[in-house]
Write an enzyme that holds these catalytic residues in place. Structure first.
Site, mmCIF file in Angstrom:
data_model
loop_
_atom_site.group_PDB
_atom_site.id
_atom_site.type_symbol
_atom_site.label_atom_id
_atom_site.label_comp_id
_atom_site.label_asym_id
_atom_site.label_seq_id
_atom_site.Cartn_x
_atom_site.Cartn_y
_atom_site.Cartn_z
ATOM 1 N N ASP A 15 9.441 12.650 -3.767
ATOM 2 C CA ASP A 15 8.711 12.139 -2.604
ATOM 3 C C ASP A 15 7.677 11.115 -3.071
ATOM 4 O O ASP A 15 6.758 11.450 -3.815
ATOM 5 C CB ASP A 15 8.032 13.351 -1.945
ATOM 6 C CG ASP A 15 7.232 12.991 -0.720
ATOM 7 O OD1 ASP A 15 7.082 11.782 -0.421
ATOM 8 O OD2 ASP A 15 6.746 13.922 -0.063
ATOM 9 N N GLY A 37 11.717 8.126 8.471
ATOM 10 C CA GLY A 37 12.035 7.981 7.048
ATOM 11 C C GLY A 37 10.792 7.926 6.184
ATOM 12 O O GLY A 37 9.816 8.649 6.398
ATOM 13 N N ASP A 39 8.560 5.627 5.921
ATOM 14 C CA ASP A 39 7.382 5.148 6.654
ATOM 15 C C ASP A 39 6.650 6.314 7.320
ATOM 16 O O ASP A 39 5.420 6.420 7.227
ATOM 17 C CB ASP A 39 7.813 4.115 7.703
ATOM 18 C CG ASP A 39 6.629 3.544 8.463
ATOM 19 O OD1 ASP A 39 6.023 2.586 7.956
ATOM 20 O OD2 ASP A 39 6.290 4.072 9.537
ATOM 21 N N GLY A 124 18.190 3.555 4.283
ATOM 22 C CA GLY A 124 18.156 4.689 5.207
ATOM 23 C C GLY A 124 18.619 4.230 6.578
ATOM 24 O O GLY A 124 19.791 3.860 6.774
#
Ligand code: ADP
Length: 181
Positions: A15, A37, A39, A124
């Site tokens: 992450d 996603g 953001d 994504g």
């Protein structure tokens, strides 16, 4: 002693919001409006001050980049860049994706940043094929590092195992090419 380009690159699985680096890159949208996603994850960790800072920037065209503080993130800054929505690859997508990486690196250099972490931009929701995106990302970053001393260190932060495997394979290829030269 100057480090070789490959020594300045790292691949991580995880992450991006957890990384303690000078800047993390966000795969944003053109309005710099809250998205899903990576953001969404960055905004949740940075806090509402990031939403406000993005609003003040008033958007960012595809392929360009903008910088904000990282607020409550461990990273000092967030560099927001907007990847191309993938259609068929013949609408300028490769050039635009490369520009995202180069413009983010340029901003990092201008701000004297030493460490920078990228997610897999556009792969994504924006649908860029992962393998092609990985080739563009690694080529753009290695080209940049060849000519610039900042950022000193670049991390490819892969959230998905598939991306992690692709980046490892790609860098292994680069290693072989370098040792054969
Ligand atoms: P885009 O709209 O540019 O395609 P997405 O956020 O949908 O952006 O996806 C970009 C990449 O970010 C994808 O590879 C996705 O797996 C990855 N991603 C999602 N969450 C995180 C996270 N917390 N840290 C790092 N990468 C993430």
């Amino acid at each position: 002693m100057q480090l070789s380009i490959l020594d300045r690159l790292q691949i991580l699985r995880g992450d991006i919001t957890k990384l303690q680096v000078d800047a993390i890159v966000n795969a944003a949208n053109e309005r710099l409006a809250p998205g899903g996603g990576v953001d969404g994850a960055i905004r949740r960790s940075a806090g509402p001050e990031l939403d406000e800072a993005c609003r003040r920037l008033g958007g960012c065209p595809v392929g360009e980049a903008r910088i904000t503080p990282g607020f409550r993130l461990p990273a000092k800054y967030v560099i927001h860049t907007v990847g191309p929505v993938y259609r068929d690859g013949a609408q300028g997508e490769p050039h635009l994706l490369r520009s995202c990486y180069i413009n983010a690196l340029k901003l990092a250099e201008e701000n004297g940043l030493r460490s920078l972490a990228f997610p897999c931009i556009a792969t994504g929701i924006y649908g860029y094929p992962k393998k092609e995106a990985c080739a563009i990302a690694t080529e753009a970053v290695t080209d940049w590092l060849r000519g610039h001393s900042l950022p000193e260190r670049v991390i490819f932060c892969c959230f998905e195992q598939e991306d992690y495997d692709l980046y490892c394979e790609q860098l292994k290829k680069l290693q072989t090419m370098t040792s054969e030269q």
